[in-house]
Every structure is written in structure tokens, then in C-alpha cells.
Design a protein around this motif. Structure first.
Motif, PDB file in Angstrom:
ATOM      1  N   THR A  23      -9.615   1.329  -3.019  1.00 57.35           N
ATOM      2  CA  THR A  23      -8.911   2.339  -2.226  1.00 57.35           C
ATOM      3  C   THR A  23      -9.913   3.306  -1.612  1.00 57.35           C
ATOM      4  OG1 THR A  23      -8.614   3.779  -4.141  1.00 57.35           O
ATOM      5  CG2 THR A  23      -6.851   2.200  -3.677  1.00 57.35           C
ATOM      6  N   VAL A  53      -7.659  -0.755   0.679  1.00 63.46           N
ATOM      7  CA  VAL A  53      -6.842   0.290   1.298  1.00 63.46           C
ATOM      8  C   VAL A  53      -7.807   1.280   1.939  1.00 63.46           C
ATOM      9  CG1 VAL A  53      -5.145   2.112   0.904  1.00 63.46           C
ATOM     10  CG2 VAL A  53      -5.035  -0.004  -0.431  1.00 63.46           C
ATOM     11  N   VAL A  70       2.911   4.295   1.007  1.00 66.68           N
ATOM     12  CA  VAL A  70       3.371   2.964   1.386  1.00 66.68           C
ATOM     13  C   VAL A  70       4.648   3.030   2.241  1.00 66.68           C
ATOM     14  CG1 VAL A  70       4.783   2.505  -0.645  1.00 66.68           C
ATOM     15  CG2 VAL A  70       3.616   0.613   0.494  1.00 66.68           C
ATOM     16  N   SER A  78      -0.007   1.939   4.667  1.00 64.17           N
ATOM     17  CA  SER A  78       1.214   1.184   4.381  1.00 64.17           C
ATOM     18  C   SER A  78       1.000  -0.306   4.613  1.00 64.17           C
ATOM     19  CB  SER A  78       2.353   1.693   5.266  1.00 64.17           C
ATOM     20  OG  SER A  78       3.501   0.899   5.106  1.00 64.17           O
ATOM     21  N   TYR A  81      -1.216  -1.805   1.810  1.00 61.49           N
ATOM     22  CA  TYR A  81      -0.486  -2.033   0.560  1.00 61.49           C
ATOM     23  C   TYR A  81       0.482  -3.212   0.695  1.00 61.49           C
ATOM     24  CZ  TYR A  81      -2.230   1.933  -2.103  1.00 61.49           C
ATOM     25  OH  TYR A  81      -3.040   2.797  -2.813  1.00 61.49           O
TER      26      TYR A  81
END
Length: 113
Positions: A23, A53, A70, A78, A81
Motif C-alpha cells: 500500500t 495500492v 474502496v 478503489s 483494491y
């Protein structure tokens, strides 16, 4: 280390399948040498990569609105994910948001460094 500390490992059962989710990834910072590359992270952790992400303002906006990131339809976070979930369910999707973005002319002239 992760799999050896689980109750399953202690009991001698089959380990849980591990997945790596990175992430707040910023490919421009990787290019500048300020962040490890995807390959470096995978070499260190030795866990199969399930998704990336990107670092995004959408997360801050979602947090300020009290909404999960998300649920911010059309945002890069979004979509990232959604890709992760699809891969987890067995779908083959290419990794996105892993290549550096070149700044446009106006951003280069007036944007932050």
C-alpha cells in the motif's frame, strides 16, 4: 517468520496461504531512490504479490468523509483494491499503478517538487 508463528504451524498443520499487498506505493519515489521497488520488497519478504495500492489523495478524502477508500468509485485506490479482490478470487489481472507518471506541463511549471 510470519508462517512459523501461527497456531497452524505450531500444531504442524498446513500453513495459511500468504499474500503480499503493498500500500501507499509511489513509483516516482522508487525512481528517485526514496522507496524500495516491488522486486526488492518481494526479494526481502519472499511472499507472492497479490496487489499494489497507490499512494493517493483519495485515501485522505475518504478518511475525511468517513467512507472506506474502496467505496470511492473511479478512484485509483478503489480500482486497485478491486483488482486485489479479483486476483484473490482467482482472476488474472495485470498490475496497475506501478509505473511512474510523468508530470504534465502545468504541473512541472507550477506544481510541487
Amino acid at each position: 517468520m510470519l508462517s512459523s508463528k501461527t497456531k497452524r504451524a505450531i500444531d504442524g498443520k498446513e500453513p495459511i496461504k500468504e499474500h503480499l499487498l503493498i500500500t501507499r506505493y509511489n513509483p516516482n519515489r522508487v525512481d528517485a531512490g526514496h522507496m524500495l521497488s516491488l522486486e526488492d520488497i518481494q526479494d526481502i519478504l519472499r511472499i507472492p504479490l497479490i496487489g499494489v495500492v497507490p499512494e493517493s489523495e483519495s485515501v485522505l478524502q475518504a478518511s475525511n468523509q468517513g467512507t472506506p477508500a474502496v467505496h470511492m468509485k473511479g478512484s485509483d485506490v478503489s480500482e486497485a483494491y478491486q483488482d486485489v479482490v479479483a486476483r484473490f478470487l482467482g482472476e488474472d489481472r495485470p498490475l496497475r499503478f506501478v509505473d511512474p507518471q510523468k508530470a504534465g506541463l502545468l504541473k512541472r511549471l507550477f506544481g510541487r517538487k
